[in-house]
Write a protein that holds these residues in place. Structure first.
Motif, mmCIF file in Angstrom:
data_model
loop_
_atom_site.group_PDB
_atom_site.id
_atom_site.type_symbol
_atom_site.label_atom_id
_atom_site.label_comp_id
_atom_site.label_asym_id
_atom_site.label_seq_id
_atom_site.Cartn_x
_atom_site.Cartn_y
_atom_site.Cartn_z
ATOM 1 N N ALA A 3 0.832 -1.206 0.000
ATOM 2 C CA ALA A 3 0.000 0.000 0.000
ATOM 3 C C ALA A 3 0.867 1.256 0.000
ATOM 4 C CB ALA A 3 -0.941 -0.002 1.205
ATOM 5 N N ARG A 171 -5.250 2.067 -1.049
ATOM 6 C CA ARG A 171 -5.077 1.191 0.118
ATOM 7 C C ARG A 171 -5.570 -0.202 -0.213
ATOM 8 N NH1 ARG A 171 -9.562 4.379 3.820
ATOM 9 N NH2 ARG A 171 -11.405 3.810 2.631
ATOM 10 N N GLY A 172 -5.490 -1.114 0.758
ATOM 11 C CA GLY A 172 -5.815 -2.509 0.518
ATOM 12 C C GLY A 172 -7.303 -2.766 0.338
ATOM 13 N N HIS A 198 -8.513 0.485 -4.461
ATOM 14 C CA HIS A 198 -8.299 -0.578 -3.466
ATOM 15 C C HIS A 198 -7.504 -1.712 -4.095
ATOM 16 C CE1 HIS A 198 -11.453 1.677 -1.320
ATOM 17 N NE2 HIS A 198 -10.870 1.185 -0.245
ATOM 18 N N ILE A 201 -4.780 -7.512 -1.960
ATOM 19 C CA ILE A 201 -3.964 -7.674 -0.751
ATOM 20 C C ILE A 201 -3.074 -8.903 -0.888
ATOM 21 C CG2 ILE A 201 -5.521 -6.433 0.802
ATOM 22 C CD1 ILE A 201 -6.550 -9.118 1.748
ATOM 23 N N LYS A 209 -4.788 -12.457 4.866
ATOM 24 C CA LYS A 209 -3.984 -11.268 4.641
ATOM 25 C C LYS A 209 -2.722 -11.342 5.496
ATOM 26 C CE LYS A 209 -3.901 -6.316 5.439
ATOM 27 N NZ LYS A 209 -4.395 -5.216 6.243
#
Ligand SMILES: [Zn+2]
Length: 266
Positions: A3, A171-172, A198, A201, A209
């Motif tokens: 990220a 971000r994730g 997004h 991940i 994760k």
């Protein structure tokens, strides 16, 4: 690190600024020195941020002002439900609305919740995940101030994104659901809408994760180029040569294409 690198490259490739924010809302769970470790690691990878690091533990007055505004406009309400009350409500993930109509006389609120508008569509065009569409009922009355007196992530993030003038959040994908709540909160507070991306991940062989919870090892600045190579592979970055981290990031900035991640899903 995925990220951090993706958001850094996206900002740099578009001539933007890149901010670091320490979301240190949970002092009892904080490991002393963890924030400095993170900053030293970012520096070791050549991820140099713009401006000052914003620490959320310095922002409590701003979160209080936002909650006061929402309460004043009847967009937030006090909730007296315990964890056990909510668990007994059929294991629902979404708050069942128990305290929406007000608390019985003499009962003090334990926490404060956002009054999620009924029948509202929360939509955004995600740069990686594509069109996202949530009915407000699926998100529910998220917590703003927790029963233990700590500010909830949802409120703090929305208030600070506005305060810092954030335009793009990278971000994730584990935070896609949270974004629907953030959009509803931004509207309620009269804040600007943001753009979101997004990222897929990183998971272990069991599909969990990689995180402290799944006992993943921390990223180390030792062998930073090798770690960056793995991060670049995950982000579909090609056409660079192994070098010192700042040079690898420079090359990746020239080749950055967020759209390459579109087929990856979550
Ligand atoms: Zn309640």
């Amino acid at each position: 690190m995925v990220a951090a690198v993706a958001s850094y490259l996206d900002a740099r490739a578009r001539g933007g600024t890149w901010f670091v924010r320490m979301e240190d809302l949970d002092p009892p769970r904080e490991v002393p020195g963890a924030a400095d470790d993170i900053l030293r690691t970012l520096e070791g990878f050549g991820l140099n941020w713009d401006g000052e690091v914003l620490y959320q533990h310095t922002r409590h007055a701003a979160y209080r002002a936002a909650l006061d505004q929402l309460v004043e406009e009847d967009k937030a309400f006090g909730c007296c439900c315990t964890r056990r009350d909510l668990a007994e409500a059929d294991g629902l993930q979404v708050y069942p609305g128990t305290c929406r109509a007000g608390l019985p006389s003499g009962v003090e609120p334990r926490s404060w919740r956002f009054r999620m508008p009924d029948h509202e569509e929360l939509v955004w065009q995600d740069a990686v995940q594509g069109d996202q569409r949530y009915a407000s009922e699926r998100v529910g009355d998220v917590t703003l101030l927790r029963a233990d007196g700590q500010w909830a992530y949802h409120l703090a993030v929305v208030v600070d994104d506005e305060y810092q003038g954030i335009t793009d959040v990278v971000r994730g994908a584990d935070l896609v659901d949270a974004t629907a709540a953030h959009i509803a909160l931004q509207r309620a507070l009269g804040f600007r809408p943001l753009r979101y991306a997004h990222l897929p991940i990183v998971t272990n062989a069991q599909g969990q994760k990689l995180s402290k919870q799944s006992l993943a090892q921390p990223v180390s600045v030792v062998e930073a180029p090798q770690t960056l190579k793995k991060v670049f592979a995950h982000l579909r970055i090609t056409g660079y040569e192994m070098d010192a981290p700042p040079k690898m990031l420079d090359q990746a900035t020239s080749n950055w294409q967020l759209s390459l991640l579109k087929q990856r899903g979550a």
